[in-house]
Scaffold this motif. Structure first.
Motif, PDB file in Angstrom:
ATOM      1  N   SER A 427      25.805  11.201  -6.769  1.00 27.74           N
ATOM      2  CA  SER A 427      24.420  11.091  -7.252  1.00 27.74           C
ATOM      3  C   SER A 427      23.516  10.502  -6.175  1.00 27.74           C
ATOM      4  N   LEU A 428      24.020   9.481  -5.477  1.00 29.45           N
ATOM      5  CA  LEU A 428      23.242   8.892  -4.394  1.00 29.45           C
ATOM      6  C   LEU A 428      23.008   9.891  -3.262  1.00 29.45           C
ATOM      7  N   VAL A 429      24.035  10.649  -2.919  1.00 31.25           N
ATOM      8  CA  VAL A 429      23.904  11.653  -1.863  1.00 31.25           C
ATOM      9  C   VAL A 429      22.842  12.684  -2.242  1.00 31.25           C
ATOM     10  N   GLU A 430      22.878  13.123  -3.502  1.00 30.13           N
ATOM     11  CA  GLU A 430      21.922  14.120  -3.960  1.00 30.13           C
ATOM     12  C   GLU A 430      20.489  13.593  -3.878  1.00 30.13           C
ATOM     13  N   GLY A 431      20.313  12.302  -4.197  1.00 30.12           N
ATOM     14  CA  GLY A 431      18.978  11.714  -4.136  1.00 30.12           C
ATOM     15  C   GLY A 431      18.523  11.417  -2.720  1.00 30.12           C
ATOM     16  N   LEU A 432      19.427  10.886  -1.899  1.00 33.77           N
ATOM     17  CA  LEU A 432      19.049  10.485  -0.538  1.00 33.77           C
ATOM     18  C   LEU A 432      18.682  11.671   0.347  1.00 33.77           C
ATOM     19  N   LYS A 433      19.368  12.800   0.151  1.00 31.93           N
ATOM     20  CA  LYS A 433      19.085  13.947   1.041  1.00 31.93           C
ATOM     21  C   LYS A 433      17.710  14.552   0.780  1.00 31.93           C
ATOM     22  N   LYS A 434      17.111  14.210  -0.374  1.00 31.11           N
ATOM     23  CA  LYS A 434      15.777  14.734  -0.701  1.00 31.11           C
ATOM     24  C   LYS A 434      14.648  13.874  -0.141  1.00 31.11           C
ATOM     25  N   ILE A 435      14.995  12.720   0.434  1.00 35.87           N
ATOM     26  CA  ILE A 435      13.969  11.867   1.041  1.00 35.87           C
ATOM     27  C   ILE A 435      13.385  12.571   2.262  1.00 35.87           C
ATOM     28  N   PRO A 436      12.065  12.699   2.350  1.00 37.51           N
ATOM     29  CA  PRO A 436      11.465  13.337   3.541  1.00 37.51           C
ATOM     30  C   PRO A 436      11.884  12.621   4.827  1.00 37.51           C
ATOM     31  N   GLY A 437      12.345  13.396   5.797  1.00 33.74           N
ATOM     32  CA  GLY A 437      12.765  12.820   7.073  1.00 33.74           C
ATOM     33  C   GLY A 437      14.114  12.148   7.030  1.00 33.74           C
ATOM     34  N   ALA A 438      14.908  12.406   5.978  1.00 33.20           N
ATOM     35  CA  ALA A 438      16.230  11.780   5.857  1.00 33.20           C
ATOM     36  C   ALA A 438      17.136  12.182   7.011  1.00 33.20           C
ATOM     37  N   TYR A 439      16.977  13.410   7.496  1.00 28.99           N
ATOM     38  CA  TYR A 439      17.775  13.884   8.637  1.00 28.99           C
ATOM     39  C   TYR A 439      16.929  14.877   9.430  1.00 28.99           C
ATOM     40  N   TYR A 440      17.336  15.089  10.668  1.00 27.15           N
ATOM     41  CA  TYR A 440      16.543  15.915  11.568  1.00 27.15           C
ATOM     42  C   TYR A 440      17.461  16.496  12.631  1.00 27.15           C
ATOM     43  N   TYR A 441      17.299  17.796  12.884  1.00 28.40           N
ATOM     44  CA  TYR A 441      18.075  18.466  13.931  1.00 28.40           C
ATOM     45  C   TYR A 441      17.159  18.755  15.120  1.00 28.40           C
ATOM     46  N   PRO A 442      17.177  17.898  16.127  1.00 25.90           N
ATOM     47  CA  PRO A 442      16.265  18.094  17.268  1.00 25.90           C
ATOM     48  C   PRO A 442      16.730  19.170  18.250  1.00 25.90           C
ATOM     49  N   GLY A 443      17.962  19.660  18.101  1.00 24.52           N
ATOM     50  CA  GLY A 443      18.470  20.684  19.011  1.00 24.52           C
ATOM     51  C   GLY A 443      19.264  20.090  20.164  1.00 24.52           C
TER      52      GLY A 443
END
Length: 755
Positions: A427-443
């Motif tokens: 449940s926490l994973v499902e909520g945290l991944k929806k936070i804007p900017g939670a992760y980023y792939y810069p290349g």
């Protein structure tokens, strides 16, 4: 001095291995810095010898990857030498064969049916052998090198159960431990839901194949995928449980030491001895020895000894992400954390709660960026929230592991709380991944990890009160360069030039187009019934390029080897619109991709439709099927697309076959720079008029390496050679990029020397 000597020895031994294998002069910097800090002559000479021995040792023990050929008929006997992974109707394991050939000592076996085997079982196989192929896309995981470092060079494909024969069941400690693990897994699967059981088995045994690709990906994005790596967390709790049991039963210190050591060895054997478990077990044994003998447990020394020992056993492990992440994270906890903590005299627990995951993240950040092209700002929060729940689940799982061997029914009493803990984690994973900017792939980070490393060195100089002001300013400046480098968008690459890349997705099509002003179009996405093409090739390539938005997806036709990958991309990356043949736009085959991206508009296209871009690039639909092809194959509906930018042009043919190609007016076949050969180079799509009218400089063929269809057909290749057309092929050249300013053309092959 002893601690410093161990640390320097481990680092120099690793630097010697790296220099010998990779040949990068950068690895000479570390030895020079370390040797400058050693004043005495004898230790300095000793460390120089260690450095040279590291290079010589790796040269002798890490062989070059040989050039190998496929073997169609092959019979071999051997013993299963790894945990057996069963996923749906697919079983994989490593086999230690009885053959005398060096390249066949260990073989990766893939059975396309479920089979119950255990480590130590003796089997006979009758199947085909294929060399493990090299990755065809830049930024892709080099699985061939990874397996070669373990002494594995071949995949053995077993398609029928009659081709595998069990000669003798395994005996001895390994087989007994495999049965213990099997009993535990059975108890977990009976007590918990399939999702809870998959997560708990991944936590306890590193068994990841039951996890969905999306689920594993979510844990990785949030910086908590380490929960599935059997490591210090597991070793620590195992030793705590045994220490509690020892005090309860009144064991002597010597008995507690041997029971703890034996249990770590047994658990490591049970999970297949990943590098992280090797490190944890070595540090655990050294910690037990120090505790029960009354000596000081110097964690940084134990870490250095563990690193040195692992490299002696597996020198090639140095180049794996698992080794680097395990030792870097531990270094962050045992070295970086105490020094930062000294700067804050307040002993409050809340500060420790933040600093511990922060120090681990600071240590592993450049490694994650280098291997996975990922930045996860939310990882500190996710680790704080999830780690304690995971610890509880692991403790309950360990207790259930023991209980299930004697009272299987009672194991559920401990597994239910573990399952509840896992539900909270999910449940926490499902909520945290929806936070804007939670992760980023810069290349592709390029030199940014080195910039980060230098910033970290300056930061450590400040922590150790050496050059305090200058070091802090330097760390700040380098950190700013690092952050600005991460924020540089992919679209800035080759600004003002068109880029067309035929991505290697095996037996399928995927073409990425970048307009001169950075607009992105992905035509088809590959796909397969046997493995997830998107997760293994397409998505990693897009992440390597730092692509977080695609303006247009285009599906030429809905065959699985063209559409399936787009479904995954649509659910993973923000996509503006999907263009499909008008004759198929209402077909149910597009329901999956519509559900994956409900906010993406689906636009039917027909002959004559155009996409015009402000930078002068145009995309025109030359053919899009129609009512007359309604009862033929989907190949006949395939879009025929012409791409133009100044003097550069490309004809993209999808899987069109002979009749459909003939139905196109000759006046629509204009001279062009590039033709994507229809239907992977099949004989049924060879229309000489196509090439005679277009007169291309290049013909690009997208086909799988050693594919079962024999694509491209020899007649197609012979005809193209007779026409004096340059042939490029994903099965031999990997991904192929065409870059042009509209006047001049550059062509880049990922595998310049072929497979």
């Amino acid at each position: 001095m002893t601690s410093q000597l161990w640390v320097c020895s481990a680092l120099l031994f690793a630097a010697g291995i790296a220099l010998a294998q990779k040949g990068l002069l950068f690895f000479l910097i570390l030895p020079l810095l370390l040797l400058l800090g050693i004043k005495e002559l004898f230790p300095r000479c000793l460390l120089i010898i260690v450095f040279l021995l590291g290079g010589l040792y790796s040269y002798l023990l890490i062989p070059e990857i040989p050039s190998l050929k496929s073997v169609n008929q092959f019979t071999v006997e051997g013993k299963v030498c790894s945990p057996v992974q069963v996923e749906d109707n697919k079983t994989t394991f490593l086999l230690r064969s009885d053959t005398g050939e060096k390249q066949l000592k260990k073989i990766r076996v893939i059975c396309y049916f479920p089979v119950q085997l255990s480590p130590g079982d003796t089997v006979r196989l009758r199947a085909s052998l294929k060399p493990i192929p090299v990755a065809g896309n830049p930024g892709a995981f080099n699985y061939r090198e990874y397996m070669a470092f373990q002494g594995v060079y071949y995949n053995c494909t077993v398609k029928k159960s009659t081709q595998l024969e069990l000669l003798a069941p395994g005996r001895g400690p390994s087989a007994y431990l495999a049965r213990i693990r099997s009993n535990s897994e059975k108890a977990i699967e009976e007590a918990l839901s399939s999702e809870e059981a998959a997560v708990l088995q991944a936590m306890l045994f590193g068994k990841r194949q039951e996890l969905s690709e999306e689920q594993y990906d979510d844990f990785q994005k949030l910086g908590i995928v380490h929960l599935f790596a059997v490591s210090g967390l597991h070793a620590g709790f195992l030793l705590l449980l045994l220490a509690w049991l020892g005090r309860l039963l009144g064991w002597s210190p010597a008995l507690q030491f041997w029971v703890g050591t034996f249990s770590l060895l047994a658990y490591g054997t049970m999970v297949g001895w990943p590098v992280s478990m090797m490190r944890a077990a070595l540090m655990g044994v050294l910690g037990l020895l120090a505790y029960y003998t009354g000596r000081e447990n110097q964690l940084i020394t134990a870490l250095a000894i563990a690193g040195f020992t692992v490299l002696l056993v597996r020198p090639a492990a140095l180049f794996t992400a698992g080794f680097q992440l395990s030792f870097a994270a531990t270094w962050g906890l045992v070295y970086l954390y105490p020094r930062i903590r000294e700067r804050f005299p307040d002993p409050g627990r809340w500060l420790d709660l933040i600093l511990l995951p922060l120090c681990a993240e600071l240590a592993v950040l450049p490694i994650i960026l280098y291997h996975f092209y990922l930045i996860s700002p939310v990882s500190i929060i996710s680790n704080i929230l999830v780690s304690y729940l995971a610890c509880f689940a692991v403790i309950m799982g360990f207790i259930a592991l023991f209980v299930s061997q004697f009272l299987p029914g009672l194991a559920a009493f401990f597994l239910y709380p573990a399952g509840f803990s896992i539900e909270l984690i999910l449940s926490l994973v499902e909520g945290l991944k929806k936070i804007p900017g939670a992760y980023y792939y810069p290349g592709d980070p390029g030199l940014l990890p080195i910039v980060y490393f230098l910033a970290l060195v300056c930061f450590l100089l400040w922590l150790n009160k050496r050059l305090p002001r200058q070091a802090l300013w330097a760390a700040g400046a380098l950190s700013l360069v690092f952050v600005l480098g991460l924020l540089l968008p992919f679209q800035w690459e080759n600004r003002g030039k068109i880029e067309l890349t035929v991505i290697d997705v095996g037996q399928g099509d995927a073409i990425l187009i970048k307009s001169p002003q950075g607009r992105l179009i992905l035509i088809d996405g590959g796909g397969s019934s046997f493995y997830d093409v998107a997760d293994s090739t397409l998505i990693p390539y897009l992440r390597y390029r730092g692509i977080s938005k695609i303006d247009y997806l285009i599906n030429t036709h809905p065959d699985i080897d063209h559409l399936q990958g787009l479904e995954r991309v649509a659910g993973e990356i923000h996509c503006g619109s999907l263009l499909v043949p008008a004759s198929l736009a209402e077909d149910d085959v597009y329901q999956t991709i519509r559900q994956a991206a409900p906010h993406m508009s689906v636009l039917p296209v027909k002959k004559g439709d155009r996409l015009r871009f402000a930078d002068g690039m145009t995309l025109e639909i030359i053919y899009a099927g129609g009512p007359e092809t309604a009862f033929k194959s989907w190949n006949d509906h395939s879009l025929l697309i012409r791409l133009e930018f100044k003097h550069f042009s490309a004809l993209l043919t999808g899987d069109l076959e002979m009749d459909a190609l003939r139905s196109v007016k000759k006046t629509d076949y204009h001279p062009c720079t590039l033709v994507k050969v229809p239907h992977h180079g099949s004989r049924g799509s060879l229309l000489p008029e196509l090439y005679q009218e277009t007169r291309p400089l290049y013909a690009a063929i997208s086909a799988g390496y050693n594919n079962q269809f024999g694509h491209p057909h020899p007649e197609v290749l012979d005809f193209l050679e007779e026409m004096d057309i340059n042939i490029v092929r994903t099965d031999q050249d990997g991904a192929i990029s065409f870059i042009s300013d509209g006047n001049h053309l550059q062509v880049f092959r990922t595998l310049s020397s072929g497979r």
